[in-house]
Design a protein around this motif. Structure first.
Motif, PDB file in Angstrom:
ATOM      1  N   VAL A  18     -52.613  -1.970  89.473  1.00 63.01           N
ATOM      2  CA  VAL A  18     -52.837  -3.097  88.579  1.00 63.01           C
ATOM      3  C   VAL A  18     -52.639  -4.353  89.418  1.00 63.01           C
ATOM      4  O   VAL A  18     -51.561  -4.580  89.960  1.00 63.01           O
ATOM      5  CB  VAL A  18     -51.872  -3.087  87.371  1.00 63.01           C
ATOM      6  CG1 VAL A  18     -52.098  -4.325  86.510  1.00 63.01           C
ATOM      7  CG2 VAL A  18     -52.050  -1.821  86.559  1.00 63.01           C
ATOM      8  N   VAL A  49     -55.731  -9.002  83.543  1.00 64.49           N
ATOM      9  CA  VAL A  49     -55.511  -8.176  84.728  1.00 64.49           C
ATOM     10  C   VAL A  49     -56.492  -7.005  84.707  1.00 64.49           C
ATOM     11  O   VAL A  49     -57.015  -6.634  83.656  1.00 64.49           O
ATOM     12  CB  VAL A  49     -54.059  -7.653  84.823  1.00 64.49           C
ATOM     13  CG1 VAL A  49     -53.084  -8.773  85.095  1.00 64.49           C
ATOM     14  CG2 VAL A  49     -53.647  -6.898  83.580  1.00 64.49           C
ATOM     15  N   THR A  50     -56.739  -6.442  85.891  1.00 60.58           N
ATOM     16  CA  THR A  50     -57.627  -5.295  86.041  1.00 60.58           C
ATOM     17  C   THR A  50     -56.843  -4.160  86.679  1.00 60.58           C
ATOM     18  O   THR A  50     -56.064  -4.387  87.593  1.00 60.58           O
ATOM     19  CB  THR A  50     -58.824  -5.665  86.940  1.00 60.58           C
ATOM     20  OG1 THR A  50     -59.564  -6.715  86.323  1.00 60.58           O
ATOM     21  CG2 THR A  50     -59.751  -4.479  87.152  1.00 60.58           C
ATOM     22  N   ALA A  51     -57.057  -2.960  86.188  1.00 57.85           N
ATOM     23  CA  ALA A  51     -56.452  -1.779  86.801  1.00 57.85           C
ATOM     24  C   ALA A  51     -57.553  -0.994  87.503  1.00 57.85           C
ATOM     25  O   ALA A  51     -58.632  -0.782  86.944  1.00 57.85           O
ATOM     26  CB  ALA A  51     -55.767  -0.910  85.756  1.00 57.85           C
ATOM     27  N   ARG A  60     -59.439  -3.022  81.834  1.00 55.16           N
ATOM     28  CA  ARG A  60     -59.139  -4.452  81.743  1.00 55.16           C
ATOM     29  C   ARG A  60     -58.048  -4.609  80.694  1.00 55.16           C
ATOM     30  O   ARG A  60     -58.000  -3.877  79.713  1.00 55.16           O
ATOM     31  CB  ARG A  60     -60.370  -5.243  81.325  1.00 55.16           C
ATOM     32  CG  ARG A  60     -61.392  -5.346  82.406  1.00 55.16           C
ATOM     33  CD  ARG A  60     -62.446  -6.317  82.012  1.00 55.16           C
ATOM     34  NE  ARG A  60     -63.410  -6.417  83.088  1.00 55.16           N
ATOM     35  CZ  ARG A  60     -64.550  -7.020  82.985  1.00 55.16           C
ATOM     36  NH1 ARG A  60     -64.894  -7.588  81.847  1.00 55.16           N
ATOM     37  NH2 ARG A  60     -65.373  -7.074  83.996  1.00 55.16           N
ATOM     38  N   MET A  72     -48.946  -3.785  81.456  1.00 55.23           N
ATOM     39  CA  MET A  72     -50.339  -4.144  81.187  1.00 55.23           C
ATOM     40  C   MET A  72     -50.727  -3.570  79.836  1.00 55.23           C
ATOM     41  O   MET A  72     -50.580  -2.376  79.591  1.00 55.23           O
ATOM     42  CB  MET A  72     -51.246  -3.560  82.267  1.00 55.23           C
ATOM     43  CG  MET A  72     -52.718  -3.770  81.989  1.00 55.23           C
ATOM     44  SD  MET A  72     -53.725  -2.936  83.232  1.00 55.23           S
ATOM     45  CE  MET A  72     -55.331  -3.062  82.474  1.00 55.23           C
ATOM     46  N   VAL A  74     -53.732  -2.493  77.703  1.00 60.27           N
ATOM     47  CA  VAL A  74     -55.131  -2.150  77.947  1.00 60.27           C
ATOM     48  C   VAL A  74     -55.990  -2.705  76.806  1.00 60.27           C
ATOM     49  O   VAL A  74     -55.736  -2.452  75.633  1.00 60.27           O
ATOM     50  CB  VAL A  74     -55.311  -0.624  78.061  1.00 60.27           C
ATOM     51  CG1 VAL A  74     -56.785  -0.269  78.227  1.00 60.27           C
ATOM     52  CG2 VAL A  74     -54.484  -0.081  79.218  1.00 60.27           C
TER      53      VAL A  74
END
Length: 86
Positions: A18, A49-51, A60, A72, A74
Motif C-alpha cells: 500500500v 491510496v492504491t494497493a 483503491r 486502508m 478499500v
C-alpha cells in the motif's frame, strides 16, 4: 483436479504493497540518510491510496484507522491494473 488446484493456489502468498506517498529529495539528502532518520509523509486520514498485488495496482481506497493503527479502507477492487484505467 481443477478444484484442488484452485484451492491450492488460493493459499499461495503474494506480495502486497500500500503506497502511502511519493516524493523527491536531492541526491545529497538521500546520501546522508541514516537509520533512525524520519521522512515526513504528507498523508492524512482520507487520503486516496492504491494497493499493489504482485506489483499490479488492484485496489483503491483511502487512508484511515483501525484502532490505533493506520489502515486502508478499500473503495474499489478490480481485475485490471487500476493505473491503466485512468
Amino acid at each position: 483436479l481443477r478444484p484442488q488446484l484452485e484451492h491450492a493456489l488460493r493459499a499461495v502468498p503474494v506480495p502486497m504493497v500500500v503506497e502511502l506517498g511519493r516524493g523527491k529529495r536531492d541526491l545529497r539528502a538521500v546520501l546522508t540518510l541514516r537509520a533512525g532518520d524520519v521522512l515526513p509523509l504528507a498523508v492524512t486520514i482520507g487520503t486516496p491510496v492504491t494497493a499493489r498485488v504482485g506489483g499490479v495496482a488492484k485496489l483503491r481506497g483511502e487512508l484511515g484507522r483501525s484502532g490505533s493503527m493506520r489502515a486502508m479502507k478499500v473503495i474499489d477492487v478490480t481485475t485490471e491494473d487500476c493505473d491503466e484505467r485512468d
